[in-house]
Design an enzyme around this catalytic site. Structure first.
Site, PDB file in Angstrom:
ATOM      1  N   ARG A 201      -6.264  20.740  19.342  1.00  0.00           N
ATOM      2  CA  ARG A 201      -6.007  19.920  18.170  1.00  0.00           C
ATOM      3  C   ARG A 201      -5.152  20.686  17.184  1.00  0.00           C
ATOM      4  NH1 ARG A 201      -8.036  19.633  13.329  1.00  0.00           N
ATOM      5  NH2 ARG A 201      -9.899  20.868  13.663  1.00  0.00           N
TER       6      ARG A 201
ATOM      7  N   GLY B  74     -20.270  11.175   8.626  1.00  0.00           N
ATOM      8  CA  GLY B  74     -19.118  11.986   8.235  1.00  0.00           C
ATOM      9  C   GLY B  74     -17.907  11.104   8.011  1.00  0.00           C
ATOM     10  N   LEU B  75     -16.723  11.690   8.156  1.00  0.00           N
ATOM     11  CA  LEU B  75     -15.518  10.898   7.902  1.00  0.00           C
ATOM     12  C   LEU B  75     -15.458   9.682   8.812  1.00  0.00           C
ATOM     13  CD1 LEU B  75     -12.694  13.496   7.290  1.00  0.00           C
ATOM     14  CD2 LEU B  75     -13.940  12.112   5.655  1.00  0.00           C
TER      15      LEU B  75
ATOM     16  N   ARG C  47      -3.081  26.726  16.991  1.00  0.00           N
ATOM     17  CA  ARG C  47      -4.341  27.466  16.967  1.00  0.00           C
ATOM     18  C   ARG C  47      -4.662  28.159  18.286  1.00  0.00           C
ATOM     19  NH1 ARG C  47      -7.983  23.182  13.440  1.00  0.00           N
ATOM     20  NH2 ARG C  47      -6.872  23.606  11.522  1.00  0.00           N
TER      21      ARG C  47
ATOM     22  N   GLY D 164     -18.085   8.208  10.783  1.00  0.00           N
ATOM     23  CA  GLY D 164     -19.227   7.318  10.631  1.00  0.00           C
ATOM     24  C   GLY D 164     -19.302   6.701   9.247  1.00  0.00           C
TER      25      GLY D 164
END
Lengths: 251, 642
Positions: B438, B44-45, B333, B47
């Protein structure tokens, strides 16, 4: 809702496959197509039969993993959408639904409905990138890009790499896939230095992988879940002609 | 076995730590780099960017992903954007503000030094992505556009329509492809990591299974990098892709790596509500929608079944605007999610089952016109229409919170190295930067920061002392790990019960959602721990895994992941029970302010909780290690978005 499913079963790449009939009963119209297959697999498991292998991951139309041909149409009838975005409310009750993998010579079948699409990765490896070493980039706003070009590049870059274009094409051509990447990168100033070599190498590998040629049928555009326009194929042809001329002129 | 946890945070003023750390880290010379084999799990971003960048530097990299192509990693589904402190909007943003917003957003449960570094490299990420050809949104003058996101009062988010994750991932996938073509990276798609191998106390390899052929392989390396994402699928229903799992990080935990803050899971406020029991996943509607959409429910519960158009302005409760006037619909969130749960618990929720709130664009359409809204969010409205059959230009969307991201992960020090030397953990798989909550558009920033700009500096510091220490794949440690993996696969295939994996997984998900979801309390968590052990027993007794192990067998893949989730859930509940306070997404009902906000206990719990595996079975509960958090720059306050 109830359906009669005719599903392609093939134990492995070398074995012969065939269509096998299954019934799907009491399916809510709000069930997604893949959830309907999940339910069928649960039933098969309960009967001691092997579940149907099919690939999916994000189930929201962006990862490009799902790869089913439904009643002869890549990704089924609800264009533009990947199979995972297809809901059973789009079918008539008691319809017969034929489910096969994407049929492309360059995408060998792994098992049942799962295919091997590494050929697409190899096309990108041939040149579908901008060589920009991490750490060497200039300040992001130092090169303005006209909004129109950036928007058009984004339209091409939206390709999800599913391969439906090749599956829908009577020639098994991956031109729309290749065109999208070539167009995305050549529309941006950052992609300019490698513009000539990129298109020549990508087209060469595309051909070597056994994908066919474009004969302007536009089936690819019709099934593309990312709505990539076939006009990018015209752009690919222009880019290819321009690069060939430059190459033959010794540039 | 593990002494006090040393986060190895460099000395000196906050704004000079990273620079001075880089200046003093050890290097590996260019001609020696090719002698090192680096294993990167995940594409992904984090790795993908790490594998590509390490390849560019001249290391030999092996990259593994379970998907059929590295381009399909779940980062691709991120919609909204990526933060950076460029201050292009001239609206008062700065590196310090990005740092401060992020640490405050995380409810003061992350490390100052890590978060500051993240803000520091954020601008470089945007430069790098633009150079790679990421088609970010632009203004008419050709310069980059921004939008605002939850938890911030500035516009610092860069975006590519509603597909920012896709475009950033394709950027690093293309960089990865370039390295694959150059021969520095060898890619193993459709391959799953099933164990970590430790030799002489150092991570030196992994055991993998090819999902296509079923073959088990031993891979040796000089260092192992885990970039395997989050574990949100432990809840069964989440916005994660179907394949996302905890297996790689959990197996590393069982080999001695500490797992930090496992109970910190983010429940995202804007997802499409569940519609039926066979639903396989929940779909996120980007938080960016809250820029123009207004969240409301009827004031009176009698109105909840009325069509929204028949509920007049005065009968509506725009509860976020009412409770948090300065942030309004852009409240963070965790806070927005809890507020939605609260109004639904009061019986004012809308839609089937009463678990939904409206996200209404009528005002924005009136103000800006439908075309502007279509340009900003068109693809999200289309997704919504496909799933629900409703046109959100005409009727308000219905949304409800869903599991989306996990802040917890393997414990790492400032170098992104776990307590097991040579085991590096990056992206969502580690715990480091987001604290207890986050902020939007920060995950993409962290994944790329770790892969492009942090790991390439901290990994050589370890490797410099590891020359010629790569063991042979025939060494006893590898043999043992391989035979354990094979035995476990055989054990699963031999269960021969009747129950489907999904039914057990669904039961696990409901249990966690109920007891360890948006709010938790001690009694419920203890009940959950009890039920989990019953559920694990049920798994090993009743489940049916058809087929064999020498073949493409999706049931076997899932069985391994569900078995790990069932054990991991125990760790989550244990952590939630031990943390006797509320902070960010971790809301313990016993600890709240009179207004119902999270009540922290900074005296006792301003710490990372890192858990050490103590063996299987009921008696061997994991051992807690605490890493105290020191705040030298920010002032700890009760988080207020009022």
């Amino acid at each position: 809702m109830n359906f009669l499913l005719r599903v392609w079963r093939q134990p492995n790449a070398k074995a012969r496959g065939k269509l096998v009939d299954y019934e799907a009963r009491d399916i809510s119209p709000n069930t997604s197509f893949l959830e309907m297959l999940d339910i069928l697999n649960d039933n098969l498991l309960g009967r001691g039969e092997e579940p149907i292998a099919f690939d999916s991951d994000c189930r929201e139309g962006i990862c490009g993993t799902c790869s089913l041909t439904i009643n002869g149409e890549a990704h089924g009838p609800d264009h533009p959408a990947a199979v995972c975005e297809l809901y059973m409310r789009k079918f008539r009750d008691r319809a017969t639904i034929t489910i096969e993998p994407f049929r492309v010579r360059s995408f060998p079948i792994v098992k049942d409905l799962v295919i091997d699409r590494r050929a697409l990765d190899r096309i990108v490896q041939a040149g579908g990138f901008i060589s920009a070493r991490a750490g060497s980039a200039p300040e992001a706003n130092s090169i303005p890009v006209p909004k129109h070009d950036a928007d058009l590049a984004m339209e091409a870059a939206a390709c999800i790499g599913c391969g439906a274009c090749a599956a829908a094409c009577p020639n098994g051509s991956a031109m729309l896939f290749t065109a999208a990447k070539v167009s995305h990168l050549s529309l941006l100033p950052q992609g300019n230095p490698e513009r000539v070599t990129r298109v020549l190498k990508m087209v060469q590998v595309m051909d070597a992988e056994g994908f066919g040629n474009c004969t302007n049928t536009y089936e690819c555009e019709a099934v593309c879940p990312a709505e990539i326009s076939a006009s990018f194929i015209a752009k690919l042809n222009r880019e290819y002609a321009r690069a060939s001329l430059r190459r033959s002129a010794g540039e | 076995m593990i002494g006090s946890l040393d986060a190895k945070i460099p000395h000196g003023p906050l704004d000079q730590k990273w620079r001075s750390h880089r200046d003093h880290s050890r290097l590996v010379s260019p001609n020696n780099r090719r002698k090192f084999e680096i294993i990167v799990v995940g594409s992904g971003l984090a790795g993908g960017s790490a594998a590509a960048t390490l390849g560019e530097l001249g290391y030999r990299v092996r990259c593994f992903c379970f998907q059929d192509s590295p381009r399909r990693a779940h980062s691709i589904a991120a919609q909204g954007g990526i933060n950076a402190a460029k201050n292009y909007q001239n609206d008062g943003d700065s590196l310090y503000r990005l740092f401060h917003d992020t640490i405050k957003g995380g409810d003061f449960r992350s490390r100052e030094a890590n978060v500051y570094r993240l803000a520091e490299v954020s601008n470089q990420i945007i430069d790098q992505c633009v150079e790679q050809g990421v088609p970010f949104a632009r203004e008419y003058g050709g310069l980059l556009a921004n939008r605002s996101f939850g938890g911030a009062q500035v516009s610092r988010t860069f975006y590519a329509r509603g597909q920012t994750g896709q475009q950033l991932l394709l950027g690093c996938y293309q960089a990865l492809c370039r390295q694959i073509a150059a021969g520095t990276v060898q890619m193993f798609p459709h391959t799953e990591m099933l164990d970590l191998v430790i030799v002489d106390g150092n991570a030196k390899g992994i055991i993998t299974r090819s999902l296509r052929s079923g073959k088990i392989h031993k891979h040796t390396g000089d260092a192992v990098v885990l970039a395997t994402g989050g574990y949100g699928n432990v809840f069964y229903l989440s916005t994660n892709a179907r394949g996302c799992n905890v297996t790689a990080t959990y197996r590393a935990y069982k080999k001695g790596a500490l797992f930090a803050n496992p109970s910190f899971t983010q429940i995202h406020p804007t997802c499409i509500p569940q519609s039926g029991e066979h639903q396989s996943k929940l779909t996120l509607m980007s938080e960016s929608l809250r820029n123009d959409g207004r969240v409301w429910v009827p004031k009176r519960k009698e109105d909840r079944s009325k069509p929204p158009g028949q509920i007049s302005e005065t009968e509506r409760d725009y509860y976020l605007e009412r409770k948090y006037p300065s942030y309004g619909n852009l409240a963070p969130r965790d806070i927005s999610s809890r507020a939605a749960k609260e109004v639904c618990d009061e019986g004012r929720g809308v839609g089937p089952g009463g678990r939904g709130v409206y996200l209404d664009f009528a005002d924005a359409i009136k103000r800006l016109g439908e075309n502007v809204i279509r340009e900003r969010y068109g693809n999200l409205f289309e997704v919504y229409e496909k799933i629900t059959g409703e046109d959100a230009y005409k009727v308000p969307m219905r949304i409800y919170p869903a599991v989306h991201y996990t802040m917890g992960g393997l414990w790492v020090d400032y170098n992104l190295m776990s307590n097991v030397p040579g085991l590096f953990v990056i992206g969502e798989a580690n715990f480091s930067d987001h604290g207890a909550n986050r902020l939007g558009a920060s995950a993409l920033m962290q994944g790329l920061a770790d892969g492009y700009f942090i790991l390439p500096y901290t990994l050589p510091n370890y490797l410099a002392g590891q020359m010629n220490k790569r063991p042979s794949a025939d060494s006893p440690e590898f043999q043992k790990a391989e035979s354990e993996v094979r035995a476990r696969i055989k054990k699963m295939l031999d269960i021969d019960g009747k129950r489907s994996l999904d039914s057990i997984h669904r039961e696990l998900g409901l249990l966690l959602w109920d007891k360890c979801g948006m709010s938790r309390h001690a009694k419920g968590l203890r009940e959950a721990l009890q039920k989990l052990s019953e559920l694990r027993e049920a798994f090993w007794r009743e489940v049916r895994v058809p087929g064999n192990d020498e073949d493409f067998n999706q049931s076997l893949e899932r069985a391994g992941r569900v078995a790990d989730f069932l054990e991991f859930a125990d760790l989550m509940c244990t952590d939630a029970l031990a943390r006797n306070e509320s902070c960010g997404a971790h809301f313990r009902e016993e600890h709240q302010t009179p207004e119902g906000e999270a009540l922290r206990d900074d005296e006792k719990h301003a710490a990372v909780f890192a858990w050490e595996f103590q063996g299987d079975g009921q008696l061997a509960s994991p051992k807690l290690h605490r890493e105290p958090l020191h705040f030298e720059t920010v002032h700890l306050t009760q988080r207020s978005y009022k």
